[in-house]
Design a protein around this motif. Structure first.
Motif, PDB file in Angstrom:
ATOM      1  N   LEU A  43       2.255   4.047  -1.559  1.00 34.33           N
ATOM      2  CA  LEU A  43       1.731   4.011  -0.192  1.00 34.33           C
ATOM      3  C   LEU A  43       2.507   4.948   0.726  1.00 34.33           C
ATOM      4  O   LEU A  43       1.924   5.647   1.555  1.00 34.33           O
ATOM      5  N   LYS A  44       3.823   4.967   0.572  1.00 35.32           N
ATOM      6  CA  LYS A  44       4.644   5.809   1.430  1.00 35.32           C
ATOM      7  C   LYS A  44       4.467   7.288   1.103  1.00 35.32           C
ATOM      8  O   LYS A  44       4.449   8.135   1.996  1.00 35.32           O
ATOM      9  N   SER A  45       4.324   7.619  -0.168  1.00 39.71           N
ATOM     10  CA  SER A  45       4.218   9.026  -0.564  1.00 39.71           C
ATOM     11  C   SER A  45       2.855   9.611  -0.239  1.00 39.71           C
ATOM     12  O   SER A  45       2.735  10.806   0.010  1.00 39.71           O
ATOM     13  N   ARG A  46       1.825   8.779  -0.235  1.00 32.35           N
ATOM     14  CA  ARG A  46       0.462   9.265  -0.007  1.00 32.35           C
ATOM     15  C   ARG A  46       0.064   9.271   1.464  1.00 32.35           C
ATOM     16  O   ARG A  46      -0.953   9.862   1.821  1.00 32.35           O
ATOM     17  N   GLY A  47       0.799   8.582   2.307  1.00 35.95           N
ATOM     18  CA  GLY A  47       0.496   8.617   3.734  1.00 35.95           C
ATOM     19  C   GLY A  47      -0.452   7.507   4.170  1.00 35.95           C
ATOM     20  O   GLY A  47      -0.975   6.754   3.349  1.00 35.95           O
ATOM     21  N   PRO A  48      -0.697   7.410   5.481  1.00 36.45           N
ATOM     22  CA  PRO A  48      -1.464   6.292   6.051  1.00 36.45           C
ATOM     23  C   PRO A  48      -2.925   6.243   5.624  1.00 36.45           C
ATOM     24  O   PRO A  48      -3.546   5.186   5.701  1.00 36.45           O
ATOM     25  N   ASN A  49      -3.501   7.358   5.196  1.00 38.82           N
ATOM     26  CA  ASN A  49      -4.912   7.382   4.819  1.00 38.82           C
ATOM     27  C   ASN A  49      -5.138   7.226   3.318  1.00 38.82           C
ATOM     28  O   ASN A  49      -6.261   7.399   2.838  1.00 38.82           O
ATOM     29  N   PHE A  50      -4.101   6.886   2.582  1.00 42.12           N
ATOM     30  CA  PHE A  50      -4.215   6.713   1.135  1.00 42.12           C
ATOM     31  C   PHE A  50      -5.145   5.542   0.818  1.00 42.12           C
ATOM     32  O   PHE A  50      -5.075   4.480   1.426  1.00 42.12           O
ATOM     33  N   ASP A  51      -6.040   5.754  -0.141  1.00 37.84           N
ATOM     34  CA  ASP A  51      -7.010   4.731  -0.538  1.00 37.84           C
ATOM     35  C   ASP A  51      -6.539   4.098  -1.842  1.00 37.84           C
ATOM     36  O   ASP A  51      -6.751   4.643  -2.928  1.00 37.84           O
ATOM     37  N   LEU A  52      -5.900   2.948  -1.740  1.00 40.69           N
ATOM     38  CA  LEU A  52      -5.273   2.305  -2.894  1.00 40.69           C
ATOM     39  C   LEU A  52      -6.316   1.739  -3.845  1.00 40.69           C
ATOM     40  O   LEU A  52      -7.224   1.013  -3.440  1.00 40.69           O
ATOM     41  N   ASP A  53      -6.178   2.059  -5.125  1.00 45.60           N
ATOM     42  CA  ASP A  53      -7.095   1.540  -6.133  1.00 45.60           C
ATOM     43  C   ASP A  53      -6.845   0.051  -6.379  1.00 45.60           C
ATOM     44  O   ASP A  53      -5.712  -0.425  -6.334  1.00 45.60           O
ATOM     45  N   LEU A  54      -7.922  -0.666  -6.673  1.00 42.91           N
ATOM     46  CA  LEU A  54      -7.829  -2.103  -6.926  1.00 42.91           C
ATOM     47  C   LEU A  54      -7.042  -2.423  -8.190  1.00 42.91           C
ATOM     48  O   LEU A  54      -6.305  -3.409  -8.236  1.00 42.91           O
ATOM     49  N   LYS A  55      -7.188  -1.606  -9.226  1.00 40.30           N
ATOM     50  CA  LYS A  55      -6.586  -1.933 -10.525  1.00 40.30           C
ATOM     51  C   LYS A  55      -5.067  -2.063 -10.451  1.00 40.30           C
ATOM     52  O   LYS A  55      -4.520  -3.102 -10.850  1.00 40.30           O
ATOM     53  N   PRO A  56      -4.334  -1.056  -9.983  1.00 39.79           N
ATOM     54  CA  PRO A  56      -2.874  -1.227  -9.913  1.00 39.79           C
ATOM     55  C   PRO A  56      -2.466  -2.316  -8.925  1.00 39.79           C
ATOM     56  O   PRO A  56      -1.450  -2.994  -9.129  1.00 39.79           O
ATOM     57  N   PHE A  57      -3.239  -2.477  -7.862  1.00 37.69           N
ATOM     58  CA  PHE A  57      -2.953  -3.556  -6.912  1.00 37.69           C
ATOM     59  C   PHE A  57      -3.066  -4.916  -7.597  1.00 37.69           C
ATOM     60  O   PHE A  57      -2.172  -5.766  -7.472  1.00 37.69           O
ATOM     61  N   CYS A  58      -4.136  -5.122  -8.351  1.00 36.27           N
ATOM     62  CA  CYS A  58      -4.332  -6.391  -9.044  1.00 36.27           C
ATOM     63  C   CYS A  58      -3.302  -6.587 -10.155  1.00 36.27           C
ATOM     64  O   CYS A  58      -2.852  -7.720 -10.407  1.00 36.27           O
ATOM     65  N   ASP A  59      -2.926  -5.501 -10.825  1.00 38.55           N
ATOM     66  CA  ASP A  59      -1.897  -5.596 -11.861  1.00 38.55           C
ATOM     67  C   ASP A  59      -0.593  -6.143 -11.284  1.00 38.55           C
ATOM     68  O   ASP A  59       0.064  -6.993 -11.897  1.00 38.55           O
ATOM     69  N   ALA A  60      -0.223  -5.634 -10.120  1.00 41.60           N
ATOM     70  CA  ALA A  60       1.004  -6.103  -9.477  1.00 41.60           C
ATOM     71  C   ALA A  60       0.854  -7.541  -8.999  1.00 41.60           C
ATOM     72  O   ALA A  60       1.745  -8.378  -9.202  1.00 41.60           O
ATOM     73  N   CYS A  61      -0.293  -7.849  -8.390  1.00 45.63           N
ATOM     74  CA  CYS A  61      -0.513  -9.194  -7.840  1.00 45.63           C
ATOM     75  C   CYS A  61      -0.548 -10.259  -8.926  1.00 45.63           C
ATOM     76  O   CYS A  61      -0.109 -11.395  -8.714  1.00 45.63           O
ATOM     77  N   SER A  62      -1.079  -9.904 -10.091  1.00 37.35           N
ATOM     78  CA  SER A  62      -1.183 -10.887 -11.169  1.00 37.35           C
ATOM     79  C   SER A  62       0.192 -11.364 -11.635  1.00 37.35           C
ATOM     80  O   SER A  62       0.339 -12.496 -12.115  1.00 37.35           O
ATOM     81  N   LEU A  63       1.204 -10.526 -11.483  1.00 35.63           N
ATOM     82  CA  LEU A  63       2.554 -10.912 -11.889  1.00 35.63           C
ATOM     83  C   LEU A  63       3.113 -12.031 -11.022  1.00 35.63           C
ATOM     84  O   LEU A  63       3.963 -12.807 -11.466  1.00 35.63           O
ATOM     85  N   VAL A  64       2.627 -12.138  -9.789  1.00 30.77           N
ATOM     86  CA  VAL A  64       3.168 -13.108  -8.832  1.00 30.77           C
ATOM     87  C   VAL A  64       2.775 -14.534  -9.189  1.00 30.77           C
ATOM     88  O   VAL A  64       3.435 -15.490  -8.769  1.00 30.77           O
ATOM     89  N   SER A  65       1.719 -14.703  -9.986  1.00 26.96           N
ATOM     90  CA  SER A  65       1.246 -16.052 -10.306  1.00 26.96           C
ATOM     91  C   SER A  65       2.318 -16.897 -10.983  1.00 26.96           C
ATOM     92  O   SER A  65       2.349 -18.117 -10.829  1.00 26.96           O
ATOM     93  N   VAL A  66       3.225 -16.256 -11.720  1.00 34.59           N
ATOM     94  CA  VAL A  66       4.288 -17.003 -12.401  1.00 34.59           C
ATOM     95  C   VAL A  66       5.206 -17.698 -11.393  1.00 34.59           C
ATOM     96  O   VAL A  66       5.760 -18.763 -11.668  1.00 34.59           O
ATOM     97  N   LEU A  67       5.334 -17.109 -10.201  1.00 34.92           N
ATOM     98  CA  LEU A  67       6.174 -17.720  -9.183  1.00 34.92           C
ATOM     99  C   LEU A  67       5.555 -19.005  -8.655  1.00 34.92           C
ATOM    100  O   LEU A  67       6.243 -20.005  -8.459  1.00 34.92           O
TER     101      LEU A  67
END
Length: 252
Positions: free
Chosen positions: A69-93
């Motif tokens: 997010l920081k390297s791509r700037g404020p208009n970066f369009d984040l893909d769902l796949k890597p976002f969901c990959d990261a979020c899925s790890l949080v379920s263990v908490l």
């Protein structure tokens, strides 16, 4: 007490740089979309190639999202796949917190799965919001925009819990969890859910039990929790800005 595990950030970053170099070195004329996809693939491979505790894996993933997010700037369009990959790890908490957060865990996991299932059709976080704005279904039950909002709350709940957990005047897990839930989720839950969560707080593990479940020491847990706090903040802020930019309030 569980043995101390080292941070695997350097391994993640080294793997990420190598994957990115391998994908981008063969062509100098890639489109912006291809470049974004390469970043996302490199992110996934770098995280999957790492090893460590569940908490360190979560911290690694959100540090990488934050870096993107920081390297791509404020208009970066984040893909769902890597976002969901990261979020899925949080379920263990959520699972480590026991019955008090069982509802939050079930809701969070189902919403992340819905977003992941939609990733092939919608591609990015911006696209799901644009679709729901067009269909006037942003706040409708089951809409992807609503799901995203609930996942964002789950990330913020863990962030707030970690902050309280590490603070000098809220050292018990119960106090940390109660304060985090009251601030982040309670305003949006029904009376029945708030009552169930309150009753379940008595069944929370102790601070020592949580550290043992996560295979962390006090020292390693503090390091990884701070990494998650710092890494998740830009992601949470990015999601909020997606709604604000479309004149969608955040109080729901």
């Amino acid at each position: 007490m569980a043995p101390r595990f080292p941070s695997f950030l350097n391994t993640i970053q080294r793997n990420y740089r190598q994957k990115t170099k391998e994908r981008t070195g063969s062509s100098s004329a890639t489109t912006r979309r291809n470049s974004v996809m390469e970043d996302d693939d490199a992110f996934e491979d770098a995280v999957s190639d790492s090893e460590g505790t569940p908490l360190s894996a979560i911290a690694d993933a959100f540090e990488e999202l934050s870096r993107l997010l920081k390297s791509r700037g404020p208009n970066f369009d984040l893909d769902l796949k890597p976002f969901c990959d990261a979020c899925s790890l949080v379920s263990v908490l959520f699972g480590s917190l026991g019955i008090a957060f069982k509802f939050a865990e079930m809701e969070y996991v189902s919403k992340v799965q819905d977003l992941e299932d939609a990733s092939e059709d919608y591609g990015t976080l911006n696209n799901i919001l644009d679709y729901d704005v067009e269909m006037d279904t942003v706040k409708s039950a089951g809409s992807l925009s609503r799901n995203l909002r609930r996942v964002r709350q789950g990330l913020d709940l863990i962030r707030a819990l970690f902050q309280n957990f590490l603070s000098a005047d809220e050292r018990s897990l119960k106090e940390a969890a109660q304060t985090a839930y009251t601030k982040v989720c309670a305003p949006y839950h029904t009376w029945a859910i708030r009552t169930a969560v309150s009753a379940g707080m008595c069944a929370l593990p102790t601070r020592e039990q949580l550290l043992e479940r996560l295979n962390e020491t006090e020292e390693s847990a503090e390091r990884e929790m701070r990494r998650y706090i710092n890494g998740s903040h830009p992601v949470i802020e990015y999601i909020d800005k997606l709604y604000i930019s479309r004149n969608i309030s955040l109080d729901w």
